[in-house]
Design a protein around this motif. Sequence first.
Motif, PDB file in Angstrom:
ATOM      1  N   ILE A   1       0.864  -1.176   0.000  1.00 59.17           N
ATOM      2  CA  ILE A   1       0.000   0.000   0.000  1.00 59.17           C
ATOM      3  C   ILE A   1       0.906   1.233   0.000  1.00 59.17           C
ATOM      4  O   ILE A   1       1.630   1.472   0.970  1.00 59.17           O
ATOM      5  N   LEU A   2       0.875   1.998  -1.096  1.00 63.95           N
ATOM      6  CA  LEU A   2       1.714   3.196  -1.202  1.00 63.95           C
ATOM      7  C   LEU A   2       0.969   4.409  -0.676  1.00 63.95           C
ATOM      8  O   LEU A   2      -0.265   4.500  -0.776  1.00 63.95           O
ATOM      9  N   ASP A   3       1.710   5.344  -0.122  1.00 61.50           N
ATOM     10  CA  ASP A   3       1.145   6.595   0.375  1.00 61.50           C
ATOM     11  C   ASP A   3       0.921   7.516  -0.809  1.00 61.50           C
ATOM     12  O   ASP A   3       1.863   8.117  -1.349  1.00 61.50           O
ATOM     13  N   GLN A   4      -0.338   7.627  -1.228  1.00 58.67           N
ATOM     14  CA  GLN A   4      -0.659   8.391  -2.440  1.00 58.67           C
ATOM     15  C   GLN A   4      -0.349   9.877  -2.293  1.00 58.67           C
ATOM     16  O   GLN A   4      -0.147  10.575  -3.297  1.00 58.67           O
TER      17      GLN A   4
ATOM     18  N   THR B   1       9.901   6.755   4.181  1.00 59.23           N
ATOM     19  CA  THR B   1       8.715   5.894   4.174  1.00 59.23           C
ATOM     20  C   THR B   1       7.803   6.266   3.014  1.00 59.23           C
ATOM     21  O   THR B   1       7.437   7.428   2.844  1.00 59.23           O
TER      22      THR B   1
ATOM     23  N   GLY C   1       5.107   3.957   2.142  1.00 59.13           N
ATOM     24  CA  GLY C   1       3.879   3.172   2.281  1.00 59.13           C
ATOM     25  C   GLY C   1       4.094   2.074   3.296  1.00 59.13           C
ATOM     26  O   GLY C   1       4.951   2.179   4.172  1.00 59.13           O
ATOM     27  N   TYR C   2       3.326   1.009   3.165  1.00 59.64           N
ATOM     28  CA  TYR C   2       3.490  -0.096   4.104  1.00 59.64           C
ATOM     29  C   TYR C   2       3.205  -1.431   3.428  1.00 59.64           C
ATOM     30  O   TYR C   2       2.526  -1.512   2.387  1.00 59.64           O
TER      31      TYR C   2
ATOM     32  N   LYS D   1       1.126  -4.551   9.944  1.00 59.15           N
ATOM     33  CA  LYS D   1       1.758  -3.974   8.764  1.00 59.15           C
ATOM     34  C   LYS D   1       3.099  -3.388   9.179  1.00 59.15           C
ATOM     35  O   LYS D   1       3.317  -3.078  10.361  1.00 59.15           O
TER      36      LYS D   1
ATOM     37  N   GLU E   1       6.406  -0.646   7.726  1.00 55.85           N
ATOM     38  CA  GLU E   1       6.716   0.420   6.785  1.00 55.85           C
ATOM     39  C   GLU E   1       7.525  -0.110   5.606  1.00 55.85           C
ATOM     40  O   GLU E   1       8.356  -1.013   5.744  1.00 55.85           O
TER      41      GLU E   1
END
Length: 452
Positions: A364-367, A385, A387-388, A411, A413
Amino acid sequence: MNKIIKSIFIYSLLSLLIVSTLVVNFPTKAGAVELGLEAEAAILVDAKTGKILYQLNPDITLPPASMTKMMTEYLLLEAIEDKKLTWEDEVSISDYVYKISQNTSLSNVPLRKDVKYTVHELYESMAIYSANGSTIALAEKIAGSETNFVQMMNDKAKELGLENYKFVNSTGLNNEDLLGNHPKGTGETEENMLSARDTARLAFHLINDYPEVLKTASIPFKKFTKGIDGEGISMLNWNAMLPDIPGYLQQYAYPGVDGIKTGSTDLAGYCFTGTAERNGVRLISVVMKTDSLYARFEETKKLFDYGFSNFVEKELYPVNYQIEGQDLLNVEKGKEKEVQIASKESLKTLVKANEEELYEPKLILDQKLLSEGGSLIAPVEKGQTVGYLTFEYKGESNYGYLTSAGETKEKVEVVTLSQVEKANWFSLTLRAIGSFFGDIWTSVSNGIKGLF
């Protein structure tokens, strides 16, 4: 005659096959056949993440009896943490508390009005011996009255995410037992109500927010002597599963058990919220409405045996794990056009035997960090960082988590493995020119192809 015997034999065989088919295919209550639990409701949970490992009627509301005192313990420990109380604060005994504490048909230590008790003394008698008078005395000390305390209990239940609950007193007794002094706004015959899931939620928050509660809950035996003539009251912990429980109760002792709270009333039957730790794995169990004083421990043993025998903490993905095909992120305006990414830590979870292959990694990427094209913007720091890493379980035994934050506990990082500096203006200009002419060439090429 032989034909008749043969016909009877064939008929009996067909009947047996039909019955066998019905037994195999007839739907049963989820989990009931698997463990053979003799309880109205039950649940088994991983204490670290809140992952539910087993459940039976988890959302029907039943009386929790003295398991209610876990909420009283929570509010007391919170008041201590917030410095609204200290363990050495003295507590005066009201007429109401005095009368309740003298009732030997209830679990109690007899309290005196001419003696002041410390918060810690009353707390121990509540946590070890389920002393009802002591519990009400603490409620009055914290909130001024049990009525006010009940409001605090319901407010805290909502805050902790409980869904199927009703608190009408601090002890778990039926209001009828309170000698007409039941909290205002509650009915004379009312009793607290909780589901097994919400009882487990309460226990989960209690031992994670205030793990020190187990130090007291695990005391098998203690004397209560203050203000009592003679040798005092022997407080034998009602939790017969404690490993150091004395005497004949040793037959119910279970390795690793150190809490939390028993309960029983006529309406509730016999119930128990237990917790045990083995090999770094801690489980929380709840059984509600069993038939006898010790049946609650026998049913809890079934839950613990199932949990510790079938689940083990596994490292699904090691540190620096990279998902194939998702190990690189594009970088805009950088000296390099991409950067490697990997997990910062290993990812572990409780896995049922032979189900390790049913877990698939999920990135899951940090959009918020990405451009519209899905790229990072230079400069990029090493170890940034992005995403996770988590997982998706593909099996059938997915009961979810106790809390909405449950999945976030499983989860780790995902970070960049190198630094990417921002390209200088000259390099960016050359790239822009190259991109411009590249777009023109693509347009011309497509146009020429269209002619033919």
